[in-house]
Design an enzyme around this catalytic site. Sequence first.
Site, PDB file in Angstrom:
ATOM      1  N   SER A 156      80.778 105.927  27.421  1.00  0.00           N
ATOM      2  CA  SER A 156      82.108 106.472  27.189  1.00  0.00           C
ATOM      3  C   SER A 156      82.755 105.636  26.086  1.00  0.00           C
ATOM      4  O   SER A 156      82.119 104.729  25.547  1.00  0.00           O
ATOM      5  CB  SER A 156      82.922 106.424  28.477  1.00  0.00           C
ATOM      6  OG  SER A 156      82.883 105.127  28.989  1.00  0.00           O
ATOM      7  N   ARG A 210      76.576 114.723  30.823  1.00  0.00           N
ATOM      8  CA  ARG A 210      76.665 113.266  30.861  1.00  0.00           C
ATOM      9  C   ARG A 210      76.636 112.751  32.296  1.00  0.00           C
ATOM     10  O   ARG A 210      76.055 111.708  32.573  1.00  0.00           O
ATOM     11  CB  ARG A 210      77.962 112.848  30.165  1.00  0.00           C
ATOM     12  CG  ARG A 210      78.226 111.389  30.216  1.00  0.00           C
ATOM     13  CD  ARG A 210      79.460 111.029  29.406  1.00  0.00           C
ATOM     14  NE  ARG A 210      79.655 109.607  29.475  1.00  0.00           N
ATOM     15  CZ  ARG A 210      80.285 108.984  30.468  1.00  0.00           C
ATOM     16  NH1 ARG A 210      80.804 109.677  31.457  1.00  0.00           N
ATOM     17  NH2 ARG A 210      80.407 107.676  30.464  1.00  0.00           N
ATOM     18  N   LYS A 260      87.963 113.689  17.770  1.00  0.00           N
ATOM     19  CA  LYS A 260      87.500 113.546  19.156  1.00  0.00           C
ATOM     20  C   LYS A 260      87.691 114.886  19.842  1.00  0.00           C
ATOM     21  O   LYS A 260      88.806 115.291  20.163  1.00  0.00           O
ATOM     22  CB  LYS A 260      88.288 112.461  19.881  1.00  0.00           C
ATOM     23  CG  LYS A 260      87.776 112.240  21.284  1.00  0.00           C
ATOM     24  CD  LYS A 260      88.410 111.033  21.932  1.00  0.00           C
ATOM     25  CE  LYS A 260      87.806 110.777  23.290  1.00  0.00           C
ATOM     26  NZ  LYS A 260      88.010 111.871  24.236  1.00  0.00           N
ATOM     27  N   GLU A 268      79.321 117.186  21.811  1.00  0.00           N
ATOM     28  CA  GLU A 268      80.335 117.755  22.695  1.00  0.00           C
ATOM     29  C   GLU A 268      80.239 119.275  22.635  1.00  0.00           C
ATOM     30  O   GLU A 268      80.222 119.848  21.554  1.00  0.00           O
ATOM     31  CB  GLU A 268      81.703 117.289  22.160  1.00  0.00           C
ATOM     32  CG  GLU A 268      82.792 117.270  23.168  1.00  0.00           C
ATOM     33  CD  GLU A 268      82.833 115.996  24.016  1.00  0.00           C
ATOM     34  OE1 GLU A 268      81.936 115.126  23.884  1.00  0.00           O
ATOM     35  OE2 GLU A 268      83.762 115.901  24.825  1.00  0.00           O
TER      36      GLU A 268
HETATM   37  C1  9MJ Z   1      83.898 113.258  20.826  1.00  0.00           C
HETATM   38  N1  9MJ Z   1      84.252 113.459  22.087  1.00  0.00           N
HETATM   39  O1  9MJ Z   1      84.223 114.021  19.940  1.00  0.00           O
HETATM   40  C2  9MJ Z   1      81.879 110.373  20.800  1.00  0.00           C
HETATM   41  N2  9MJ Z   1      83.099 112.091  20.539  1.00  0.00           N
HETATM   42  O2  9MJ Z   1      80.407 108.463  20.737  1.00  0.00           O
HETATM   43  C3  9MJ Z   1      82.703 111.651  19.304  1.00  0.00           C
HETATM   44  N3  9MJ Z   1      82.581 111.279  21.453  1.00  0.00           N
HETATM   45  C4  9MJ Z   1      81.134 109.314  21.434  1.00  0.00           C
HETATM   46  N4  9MJ Z   1      81.940 110.578  19.479  1.00  0.00           N
HETATM   47  C5  9MJ Z   1      79.834 107.584  21.621  1.00  0.00           C
HETATM   48  N5  9MJ Z   1      83.041 112.225  18.131  1.00  0.00           N
HETATM   49  C6  9MJ Z   1      80.204 107.955  22.887  1.00  0.00           C
HETATM   50  C7  9MJ Z   1      81.040 109.062  22.769  1.00  0.00           C
END
Ligand code: 9MJ
Length: 404
Positions: free
Chosen positions: A83, A138, A117, A175
């Site tokens: 996470s 996950r 994100k 994602e």
């Molecule tokens: C999302 N949620 O867009 C990660 N994430 O990298 C991006 N999540 C992530 N990177 C390592 N762009 C763990 C989670």
Amino acid sequence: MAEPSLRERLNALREQLHSYSYHYYVLNESTIPDAEYDRLFRELQEIEAAHPEWQSADSPSQRVGAEPLAAFSQVRHETPMLSLDNVFSEAELLDFDQRIKTRLKDSAELSYACEPKLDGIAVSLLYVDGVLVRGATRGDGRVGEDITQNVKTIASIPLKLRGTGWPEELEVRGEIYMPRAGFARINDAARSSDGKIFVNPRNAAAGSLRQLDSRITATRPLEMSCYGIALGDGEAWFYSHSEGLATLRDWGFLVSPELRVVDSIQGCVAYYQDLLARRDGLAYDIDGIVFKVDSLALQEHLGFVSRAPRWAIAHKFPAQEEITQLRDVEFQVGRTVIVGLYNASTTVYKINRQKERVAGRGLRRAWRESGQFRVVAAEVGRGRNWLQVNQERSPISMSNHYWR
Ligand code: 9MJ
């Protein structure tokens, strides 16, 4: 020229259909009319129906879903799915950068990869010899659920890798999310058929992936944006995170077009401001920005702390849904069917023409149905006694309301 054999025709159809959907769903380019795509798809299905012995796990026909499962089986992630730690202010972001420089004993500016994100469901995809063999959630980071049948229905996920040079075993992480337009479309359809209405695109994506019947998942407008690679053989394939993602693009994956590399933390600050300003114009929900030290050698050096990498941080946007004190509610209908909901703090809640997105605080969704407004309010309350304004889909009249 000799007629191609039926087997050759089948192979050609598969290649063509893979290529068309890659152009359409990953590159956003329409290369043939939908009707032609449908005709080729039916031809493929007919050949496969006549020759079940030619069926193959990476055929485009796998996108339509399969027989329902009794339950999802468990999957152990060989490399844990991590996470991210969060920061909520520029000062905390600068502290993150400073901590890294201190740990590296080097004050030189660092290059960071900046990514939106996405607010979706984290998923791992496993490819063996270039063919998608497993998709998993996950879960708790170590053990997730096997959702292979469901991920196969998502058109932007390659069933078979494109290009050349991929390792024998490749794990890609990203994602899965539902773009806003698709979310509005399925909720509109659900409303006219009394089906399940989803509260937000994230819930819609989660609910769609949780289906034991992948034929249902196949009807849901899901996409996957990839942001990480875990390689089976542990070899150093790339020097940087951004180089790895660029290669994923070549292999047929959707990688955020917003990905940028900046050469200092000040670049991260500017990127955050830019995307925050453009947030509402994006086709999907994001809840912040992820910054990752771009050099894989430095990532390795920095390592992890508990479940999160030291080399990455999520800078969260201010929350869009917040708790508010509700004293008065009033609906106003404009000519363009934009509805404003006012409360005592004079916040104006607006919904769009699809009656879906709500800006402002406290209200999740509102729409007009049979002359009445139906509202889903989240955590709307007065003082400390949270008051459920109304049940999901329960009618609320257009007169003023006052809660004491
Ligand atoms: C999302 N949620 O867009 C990660 N994430 O990298 C991006 N999540 C992530 N990177 C390592 N762009 C763990 C989670």
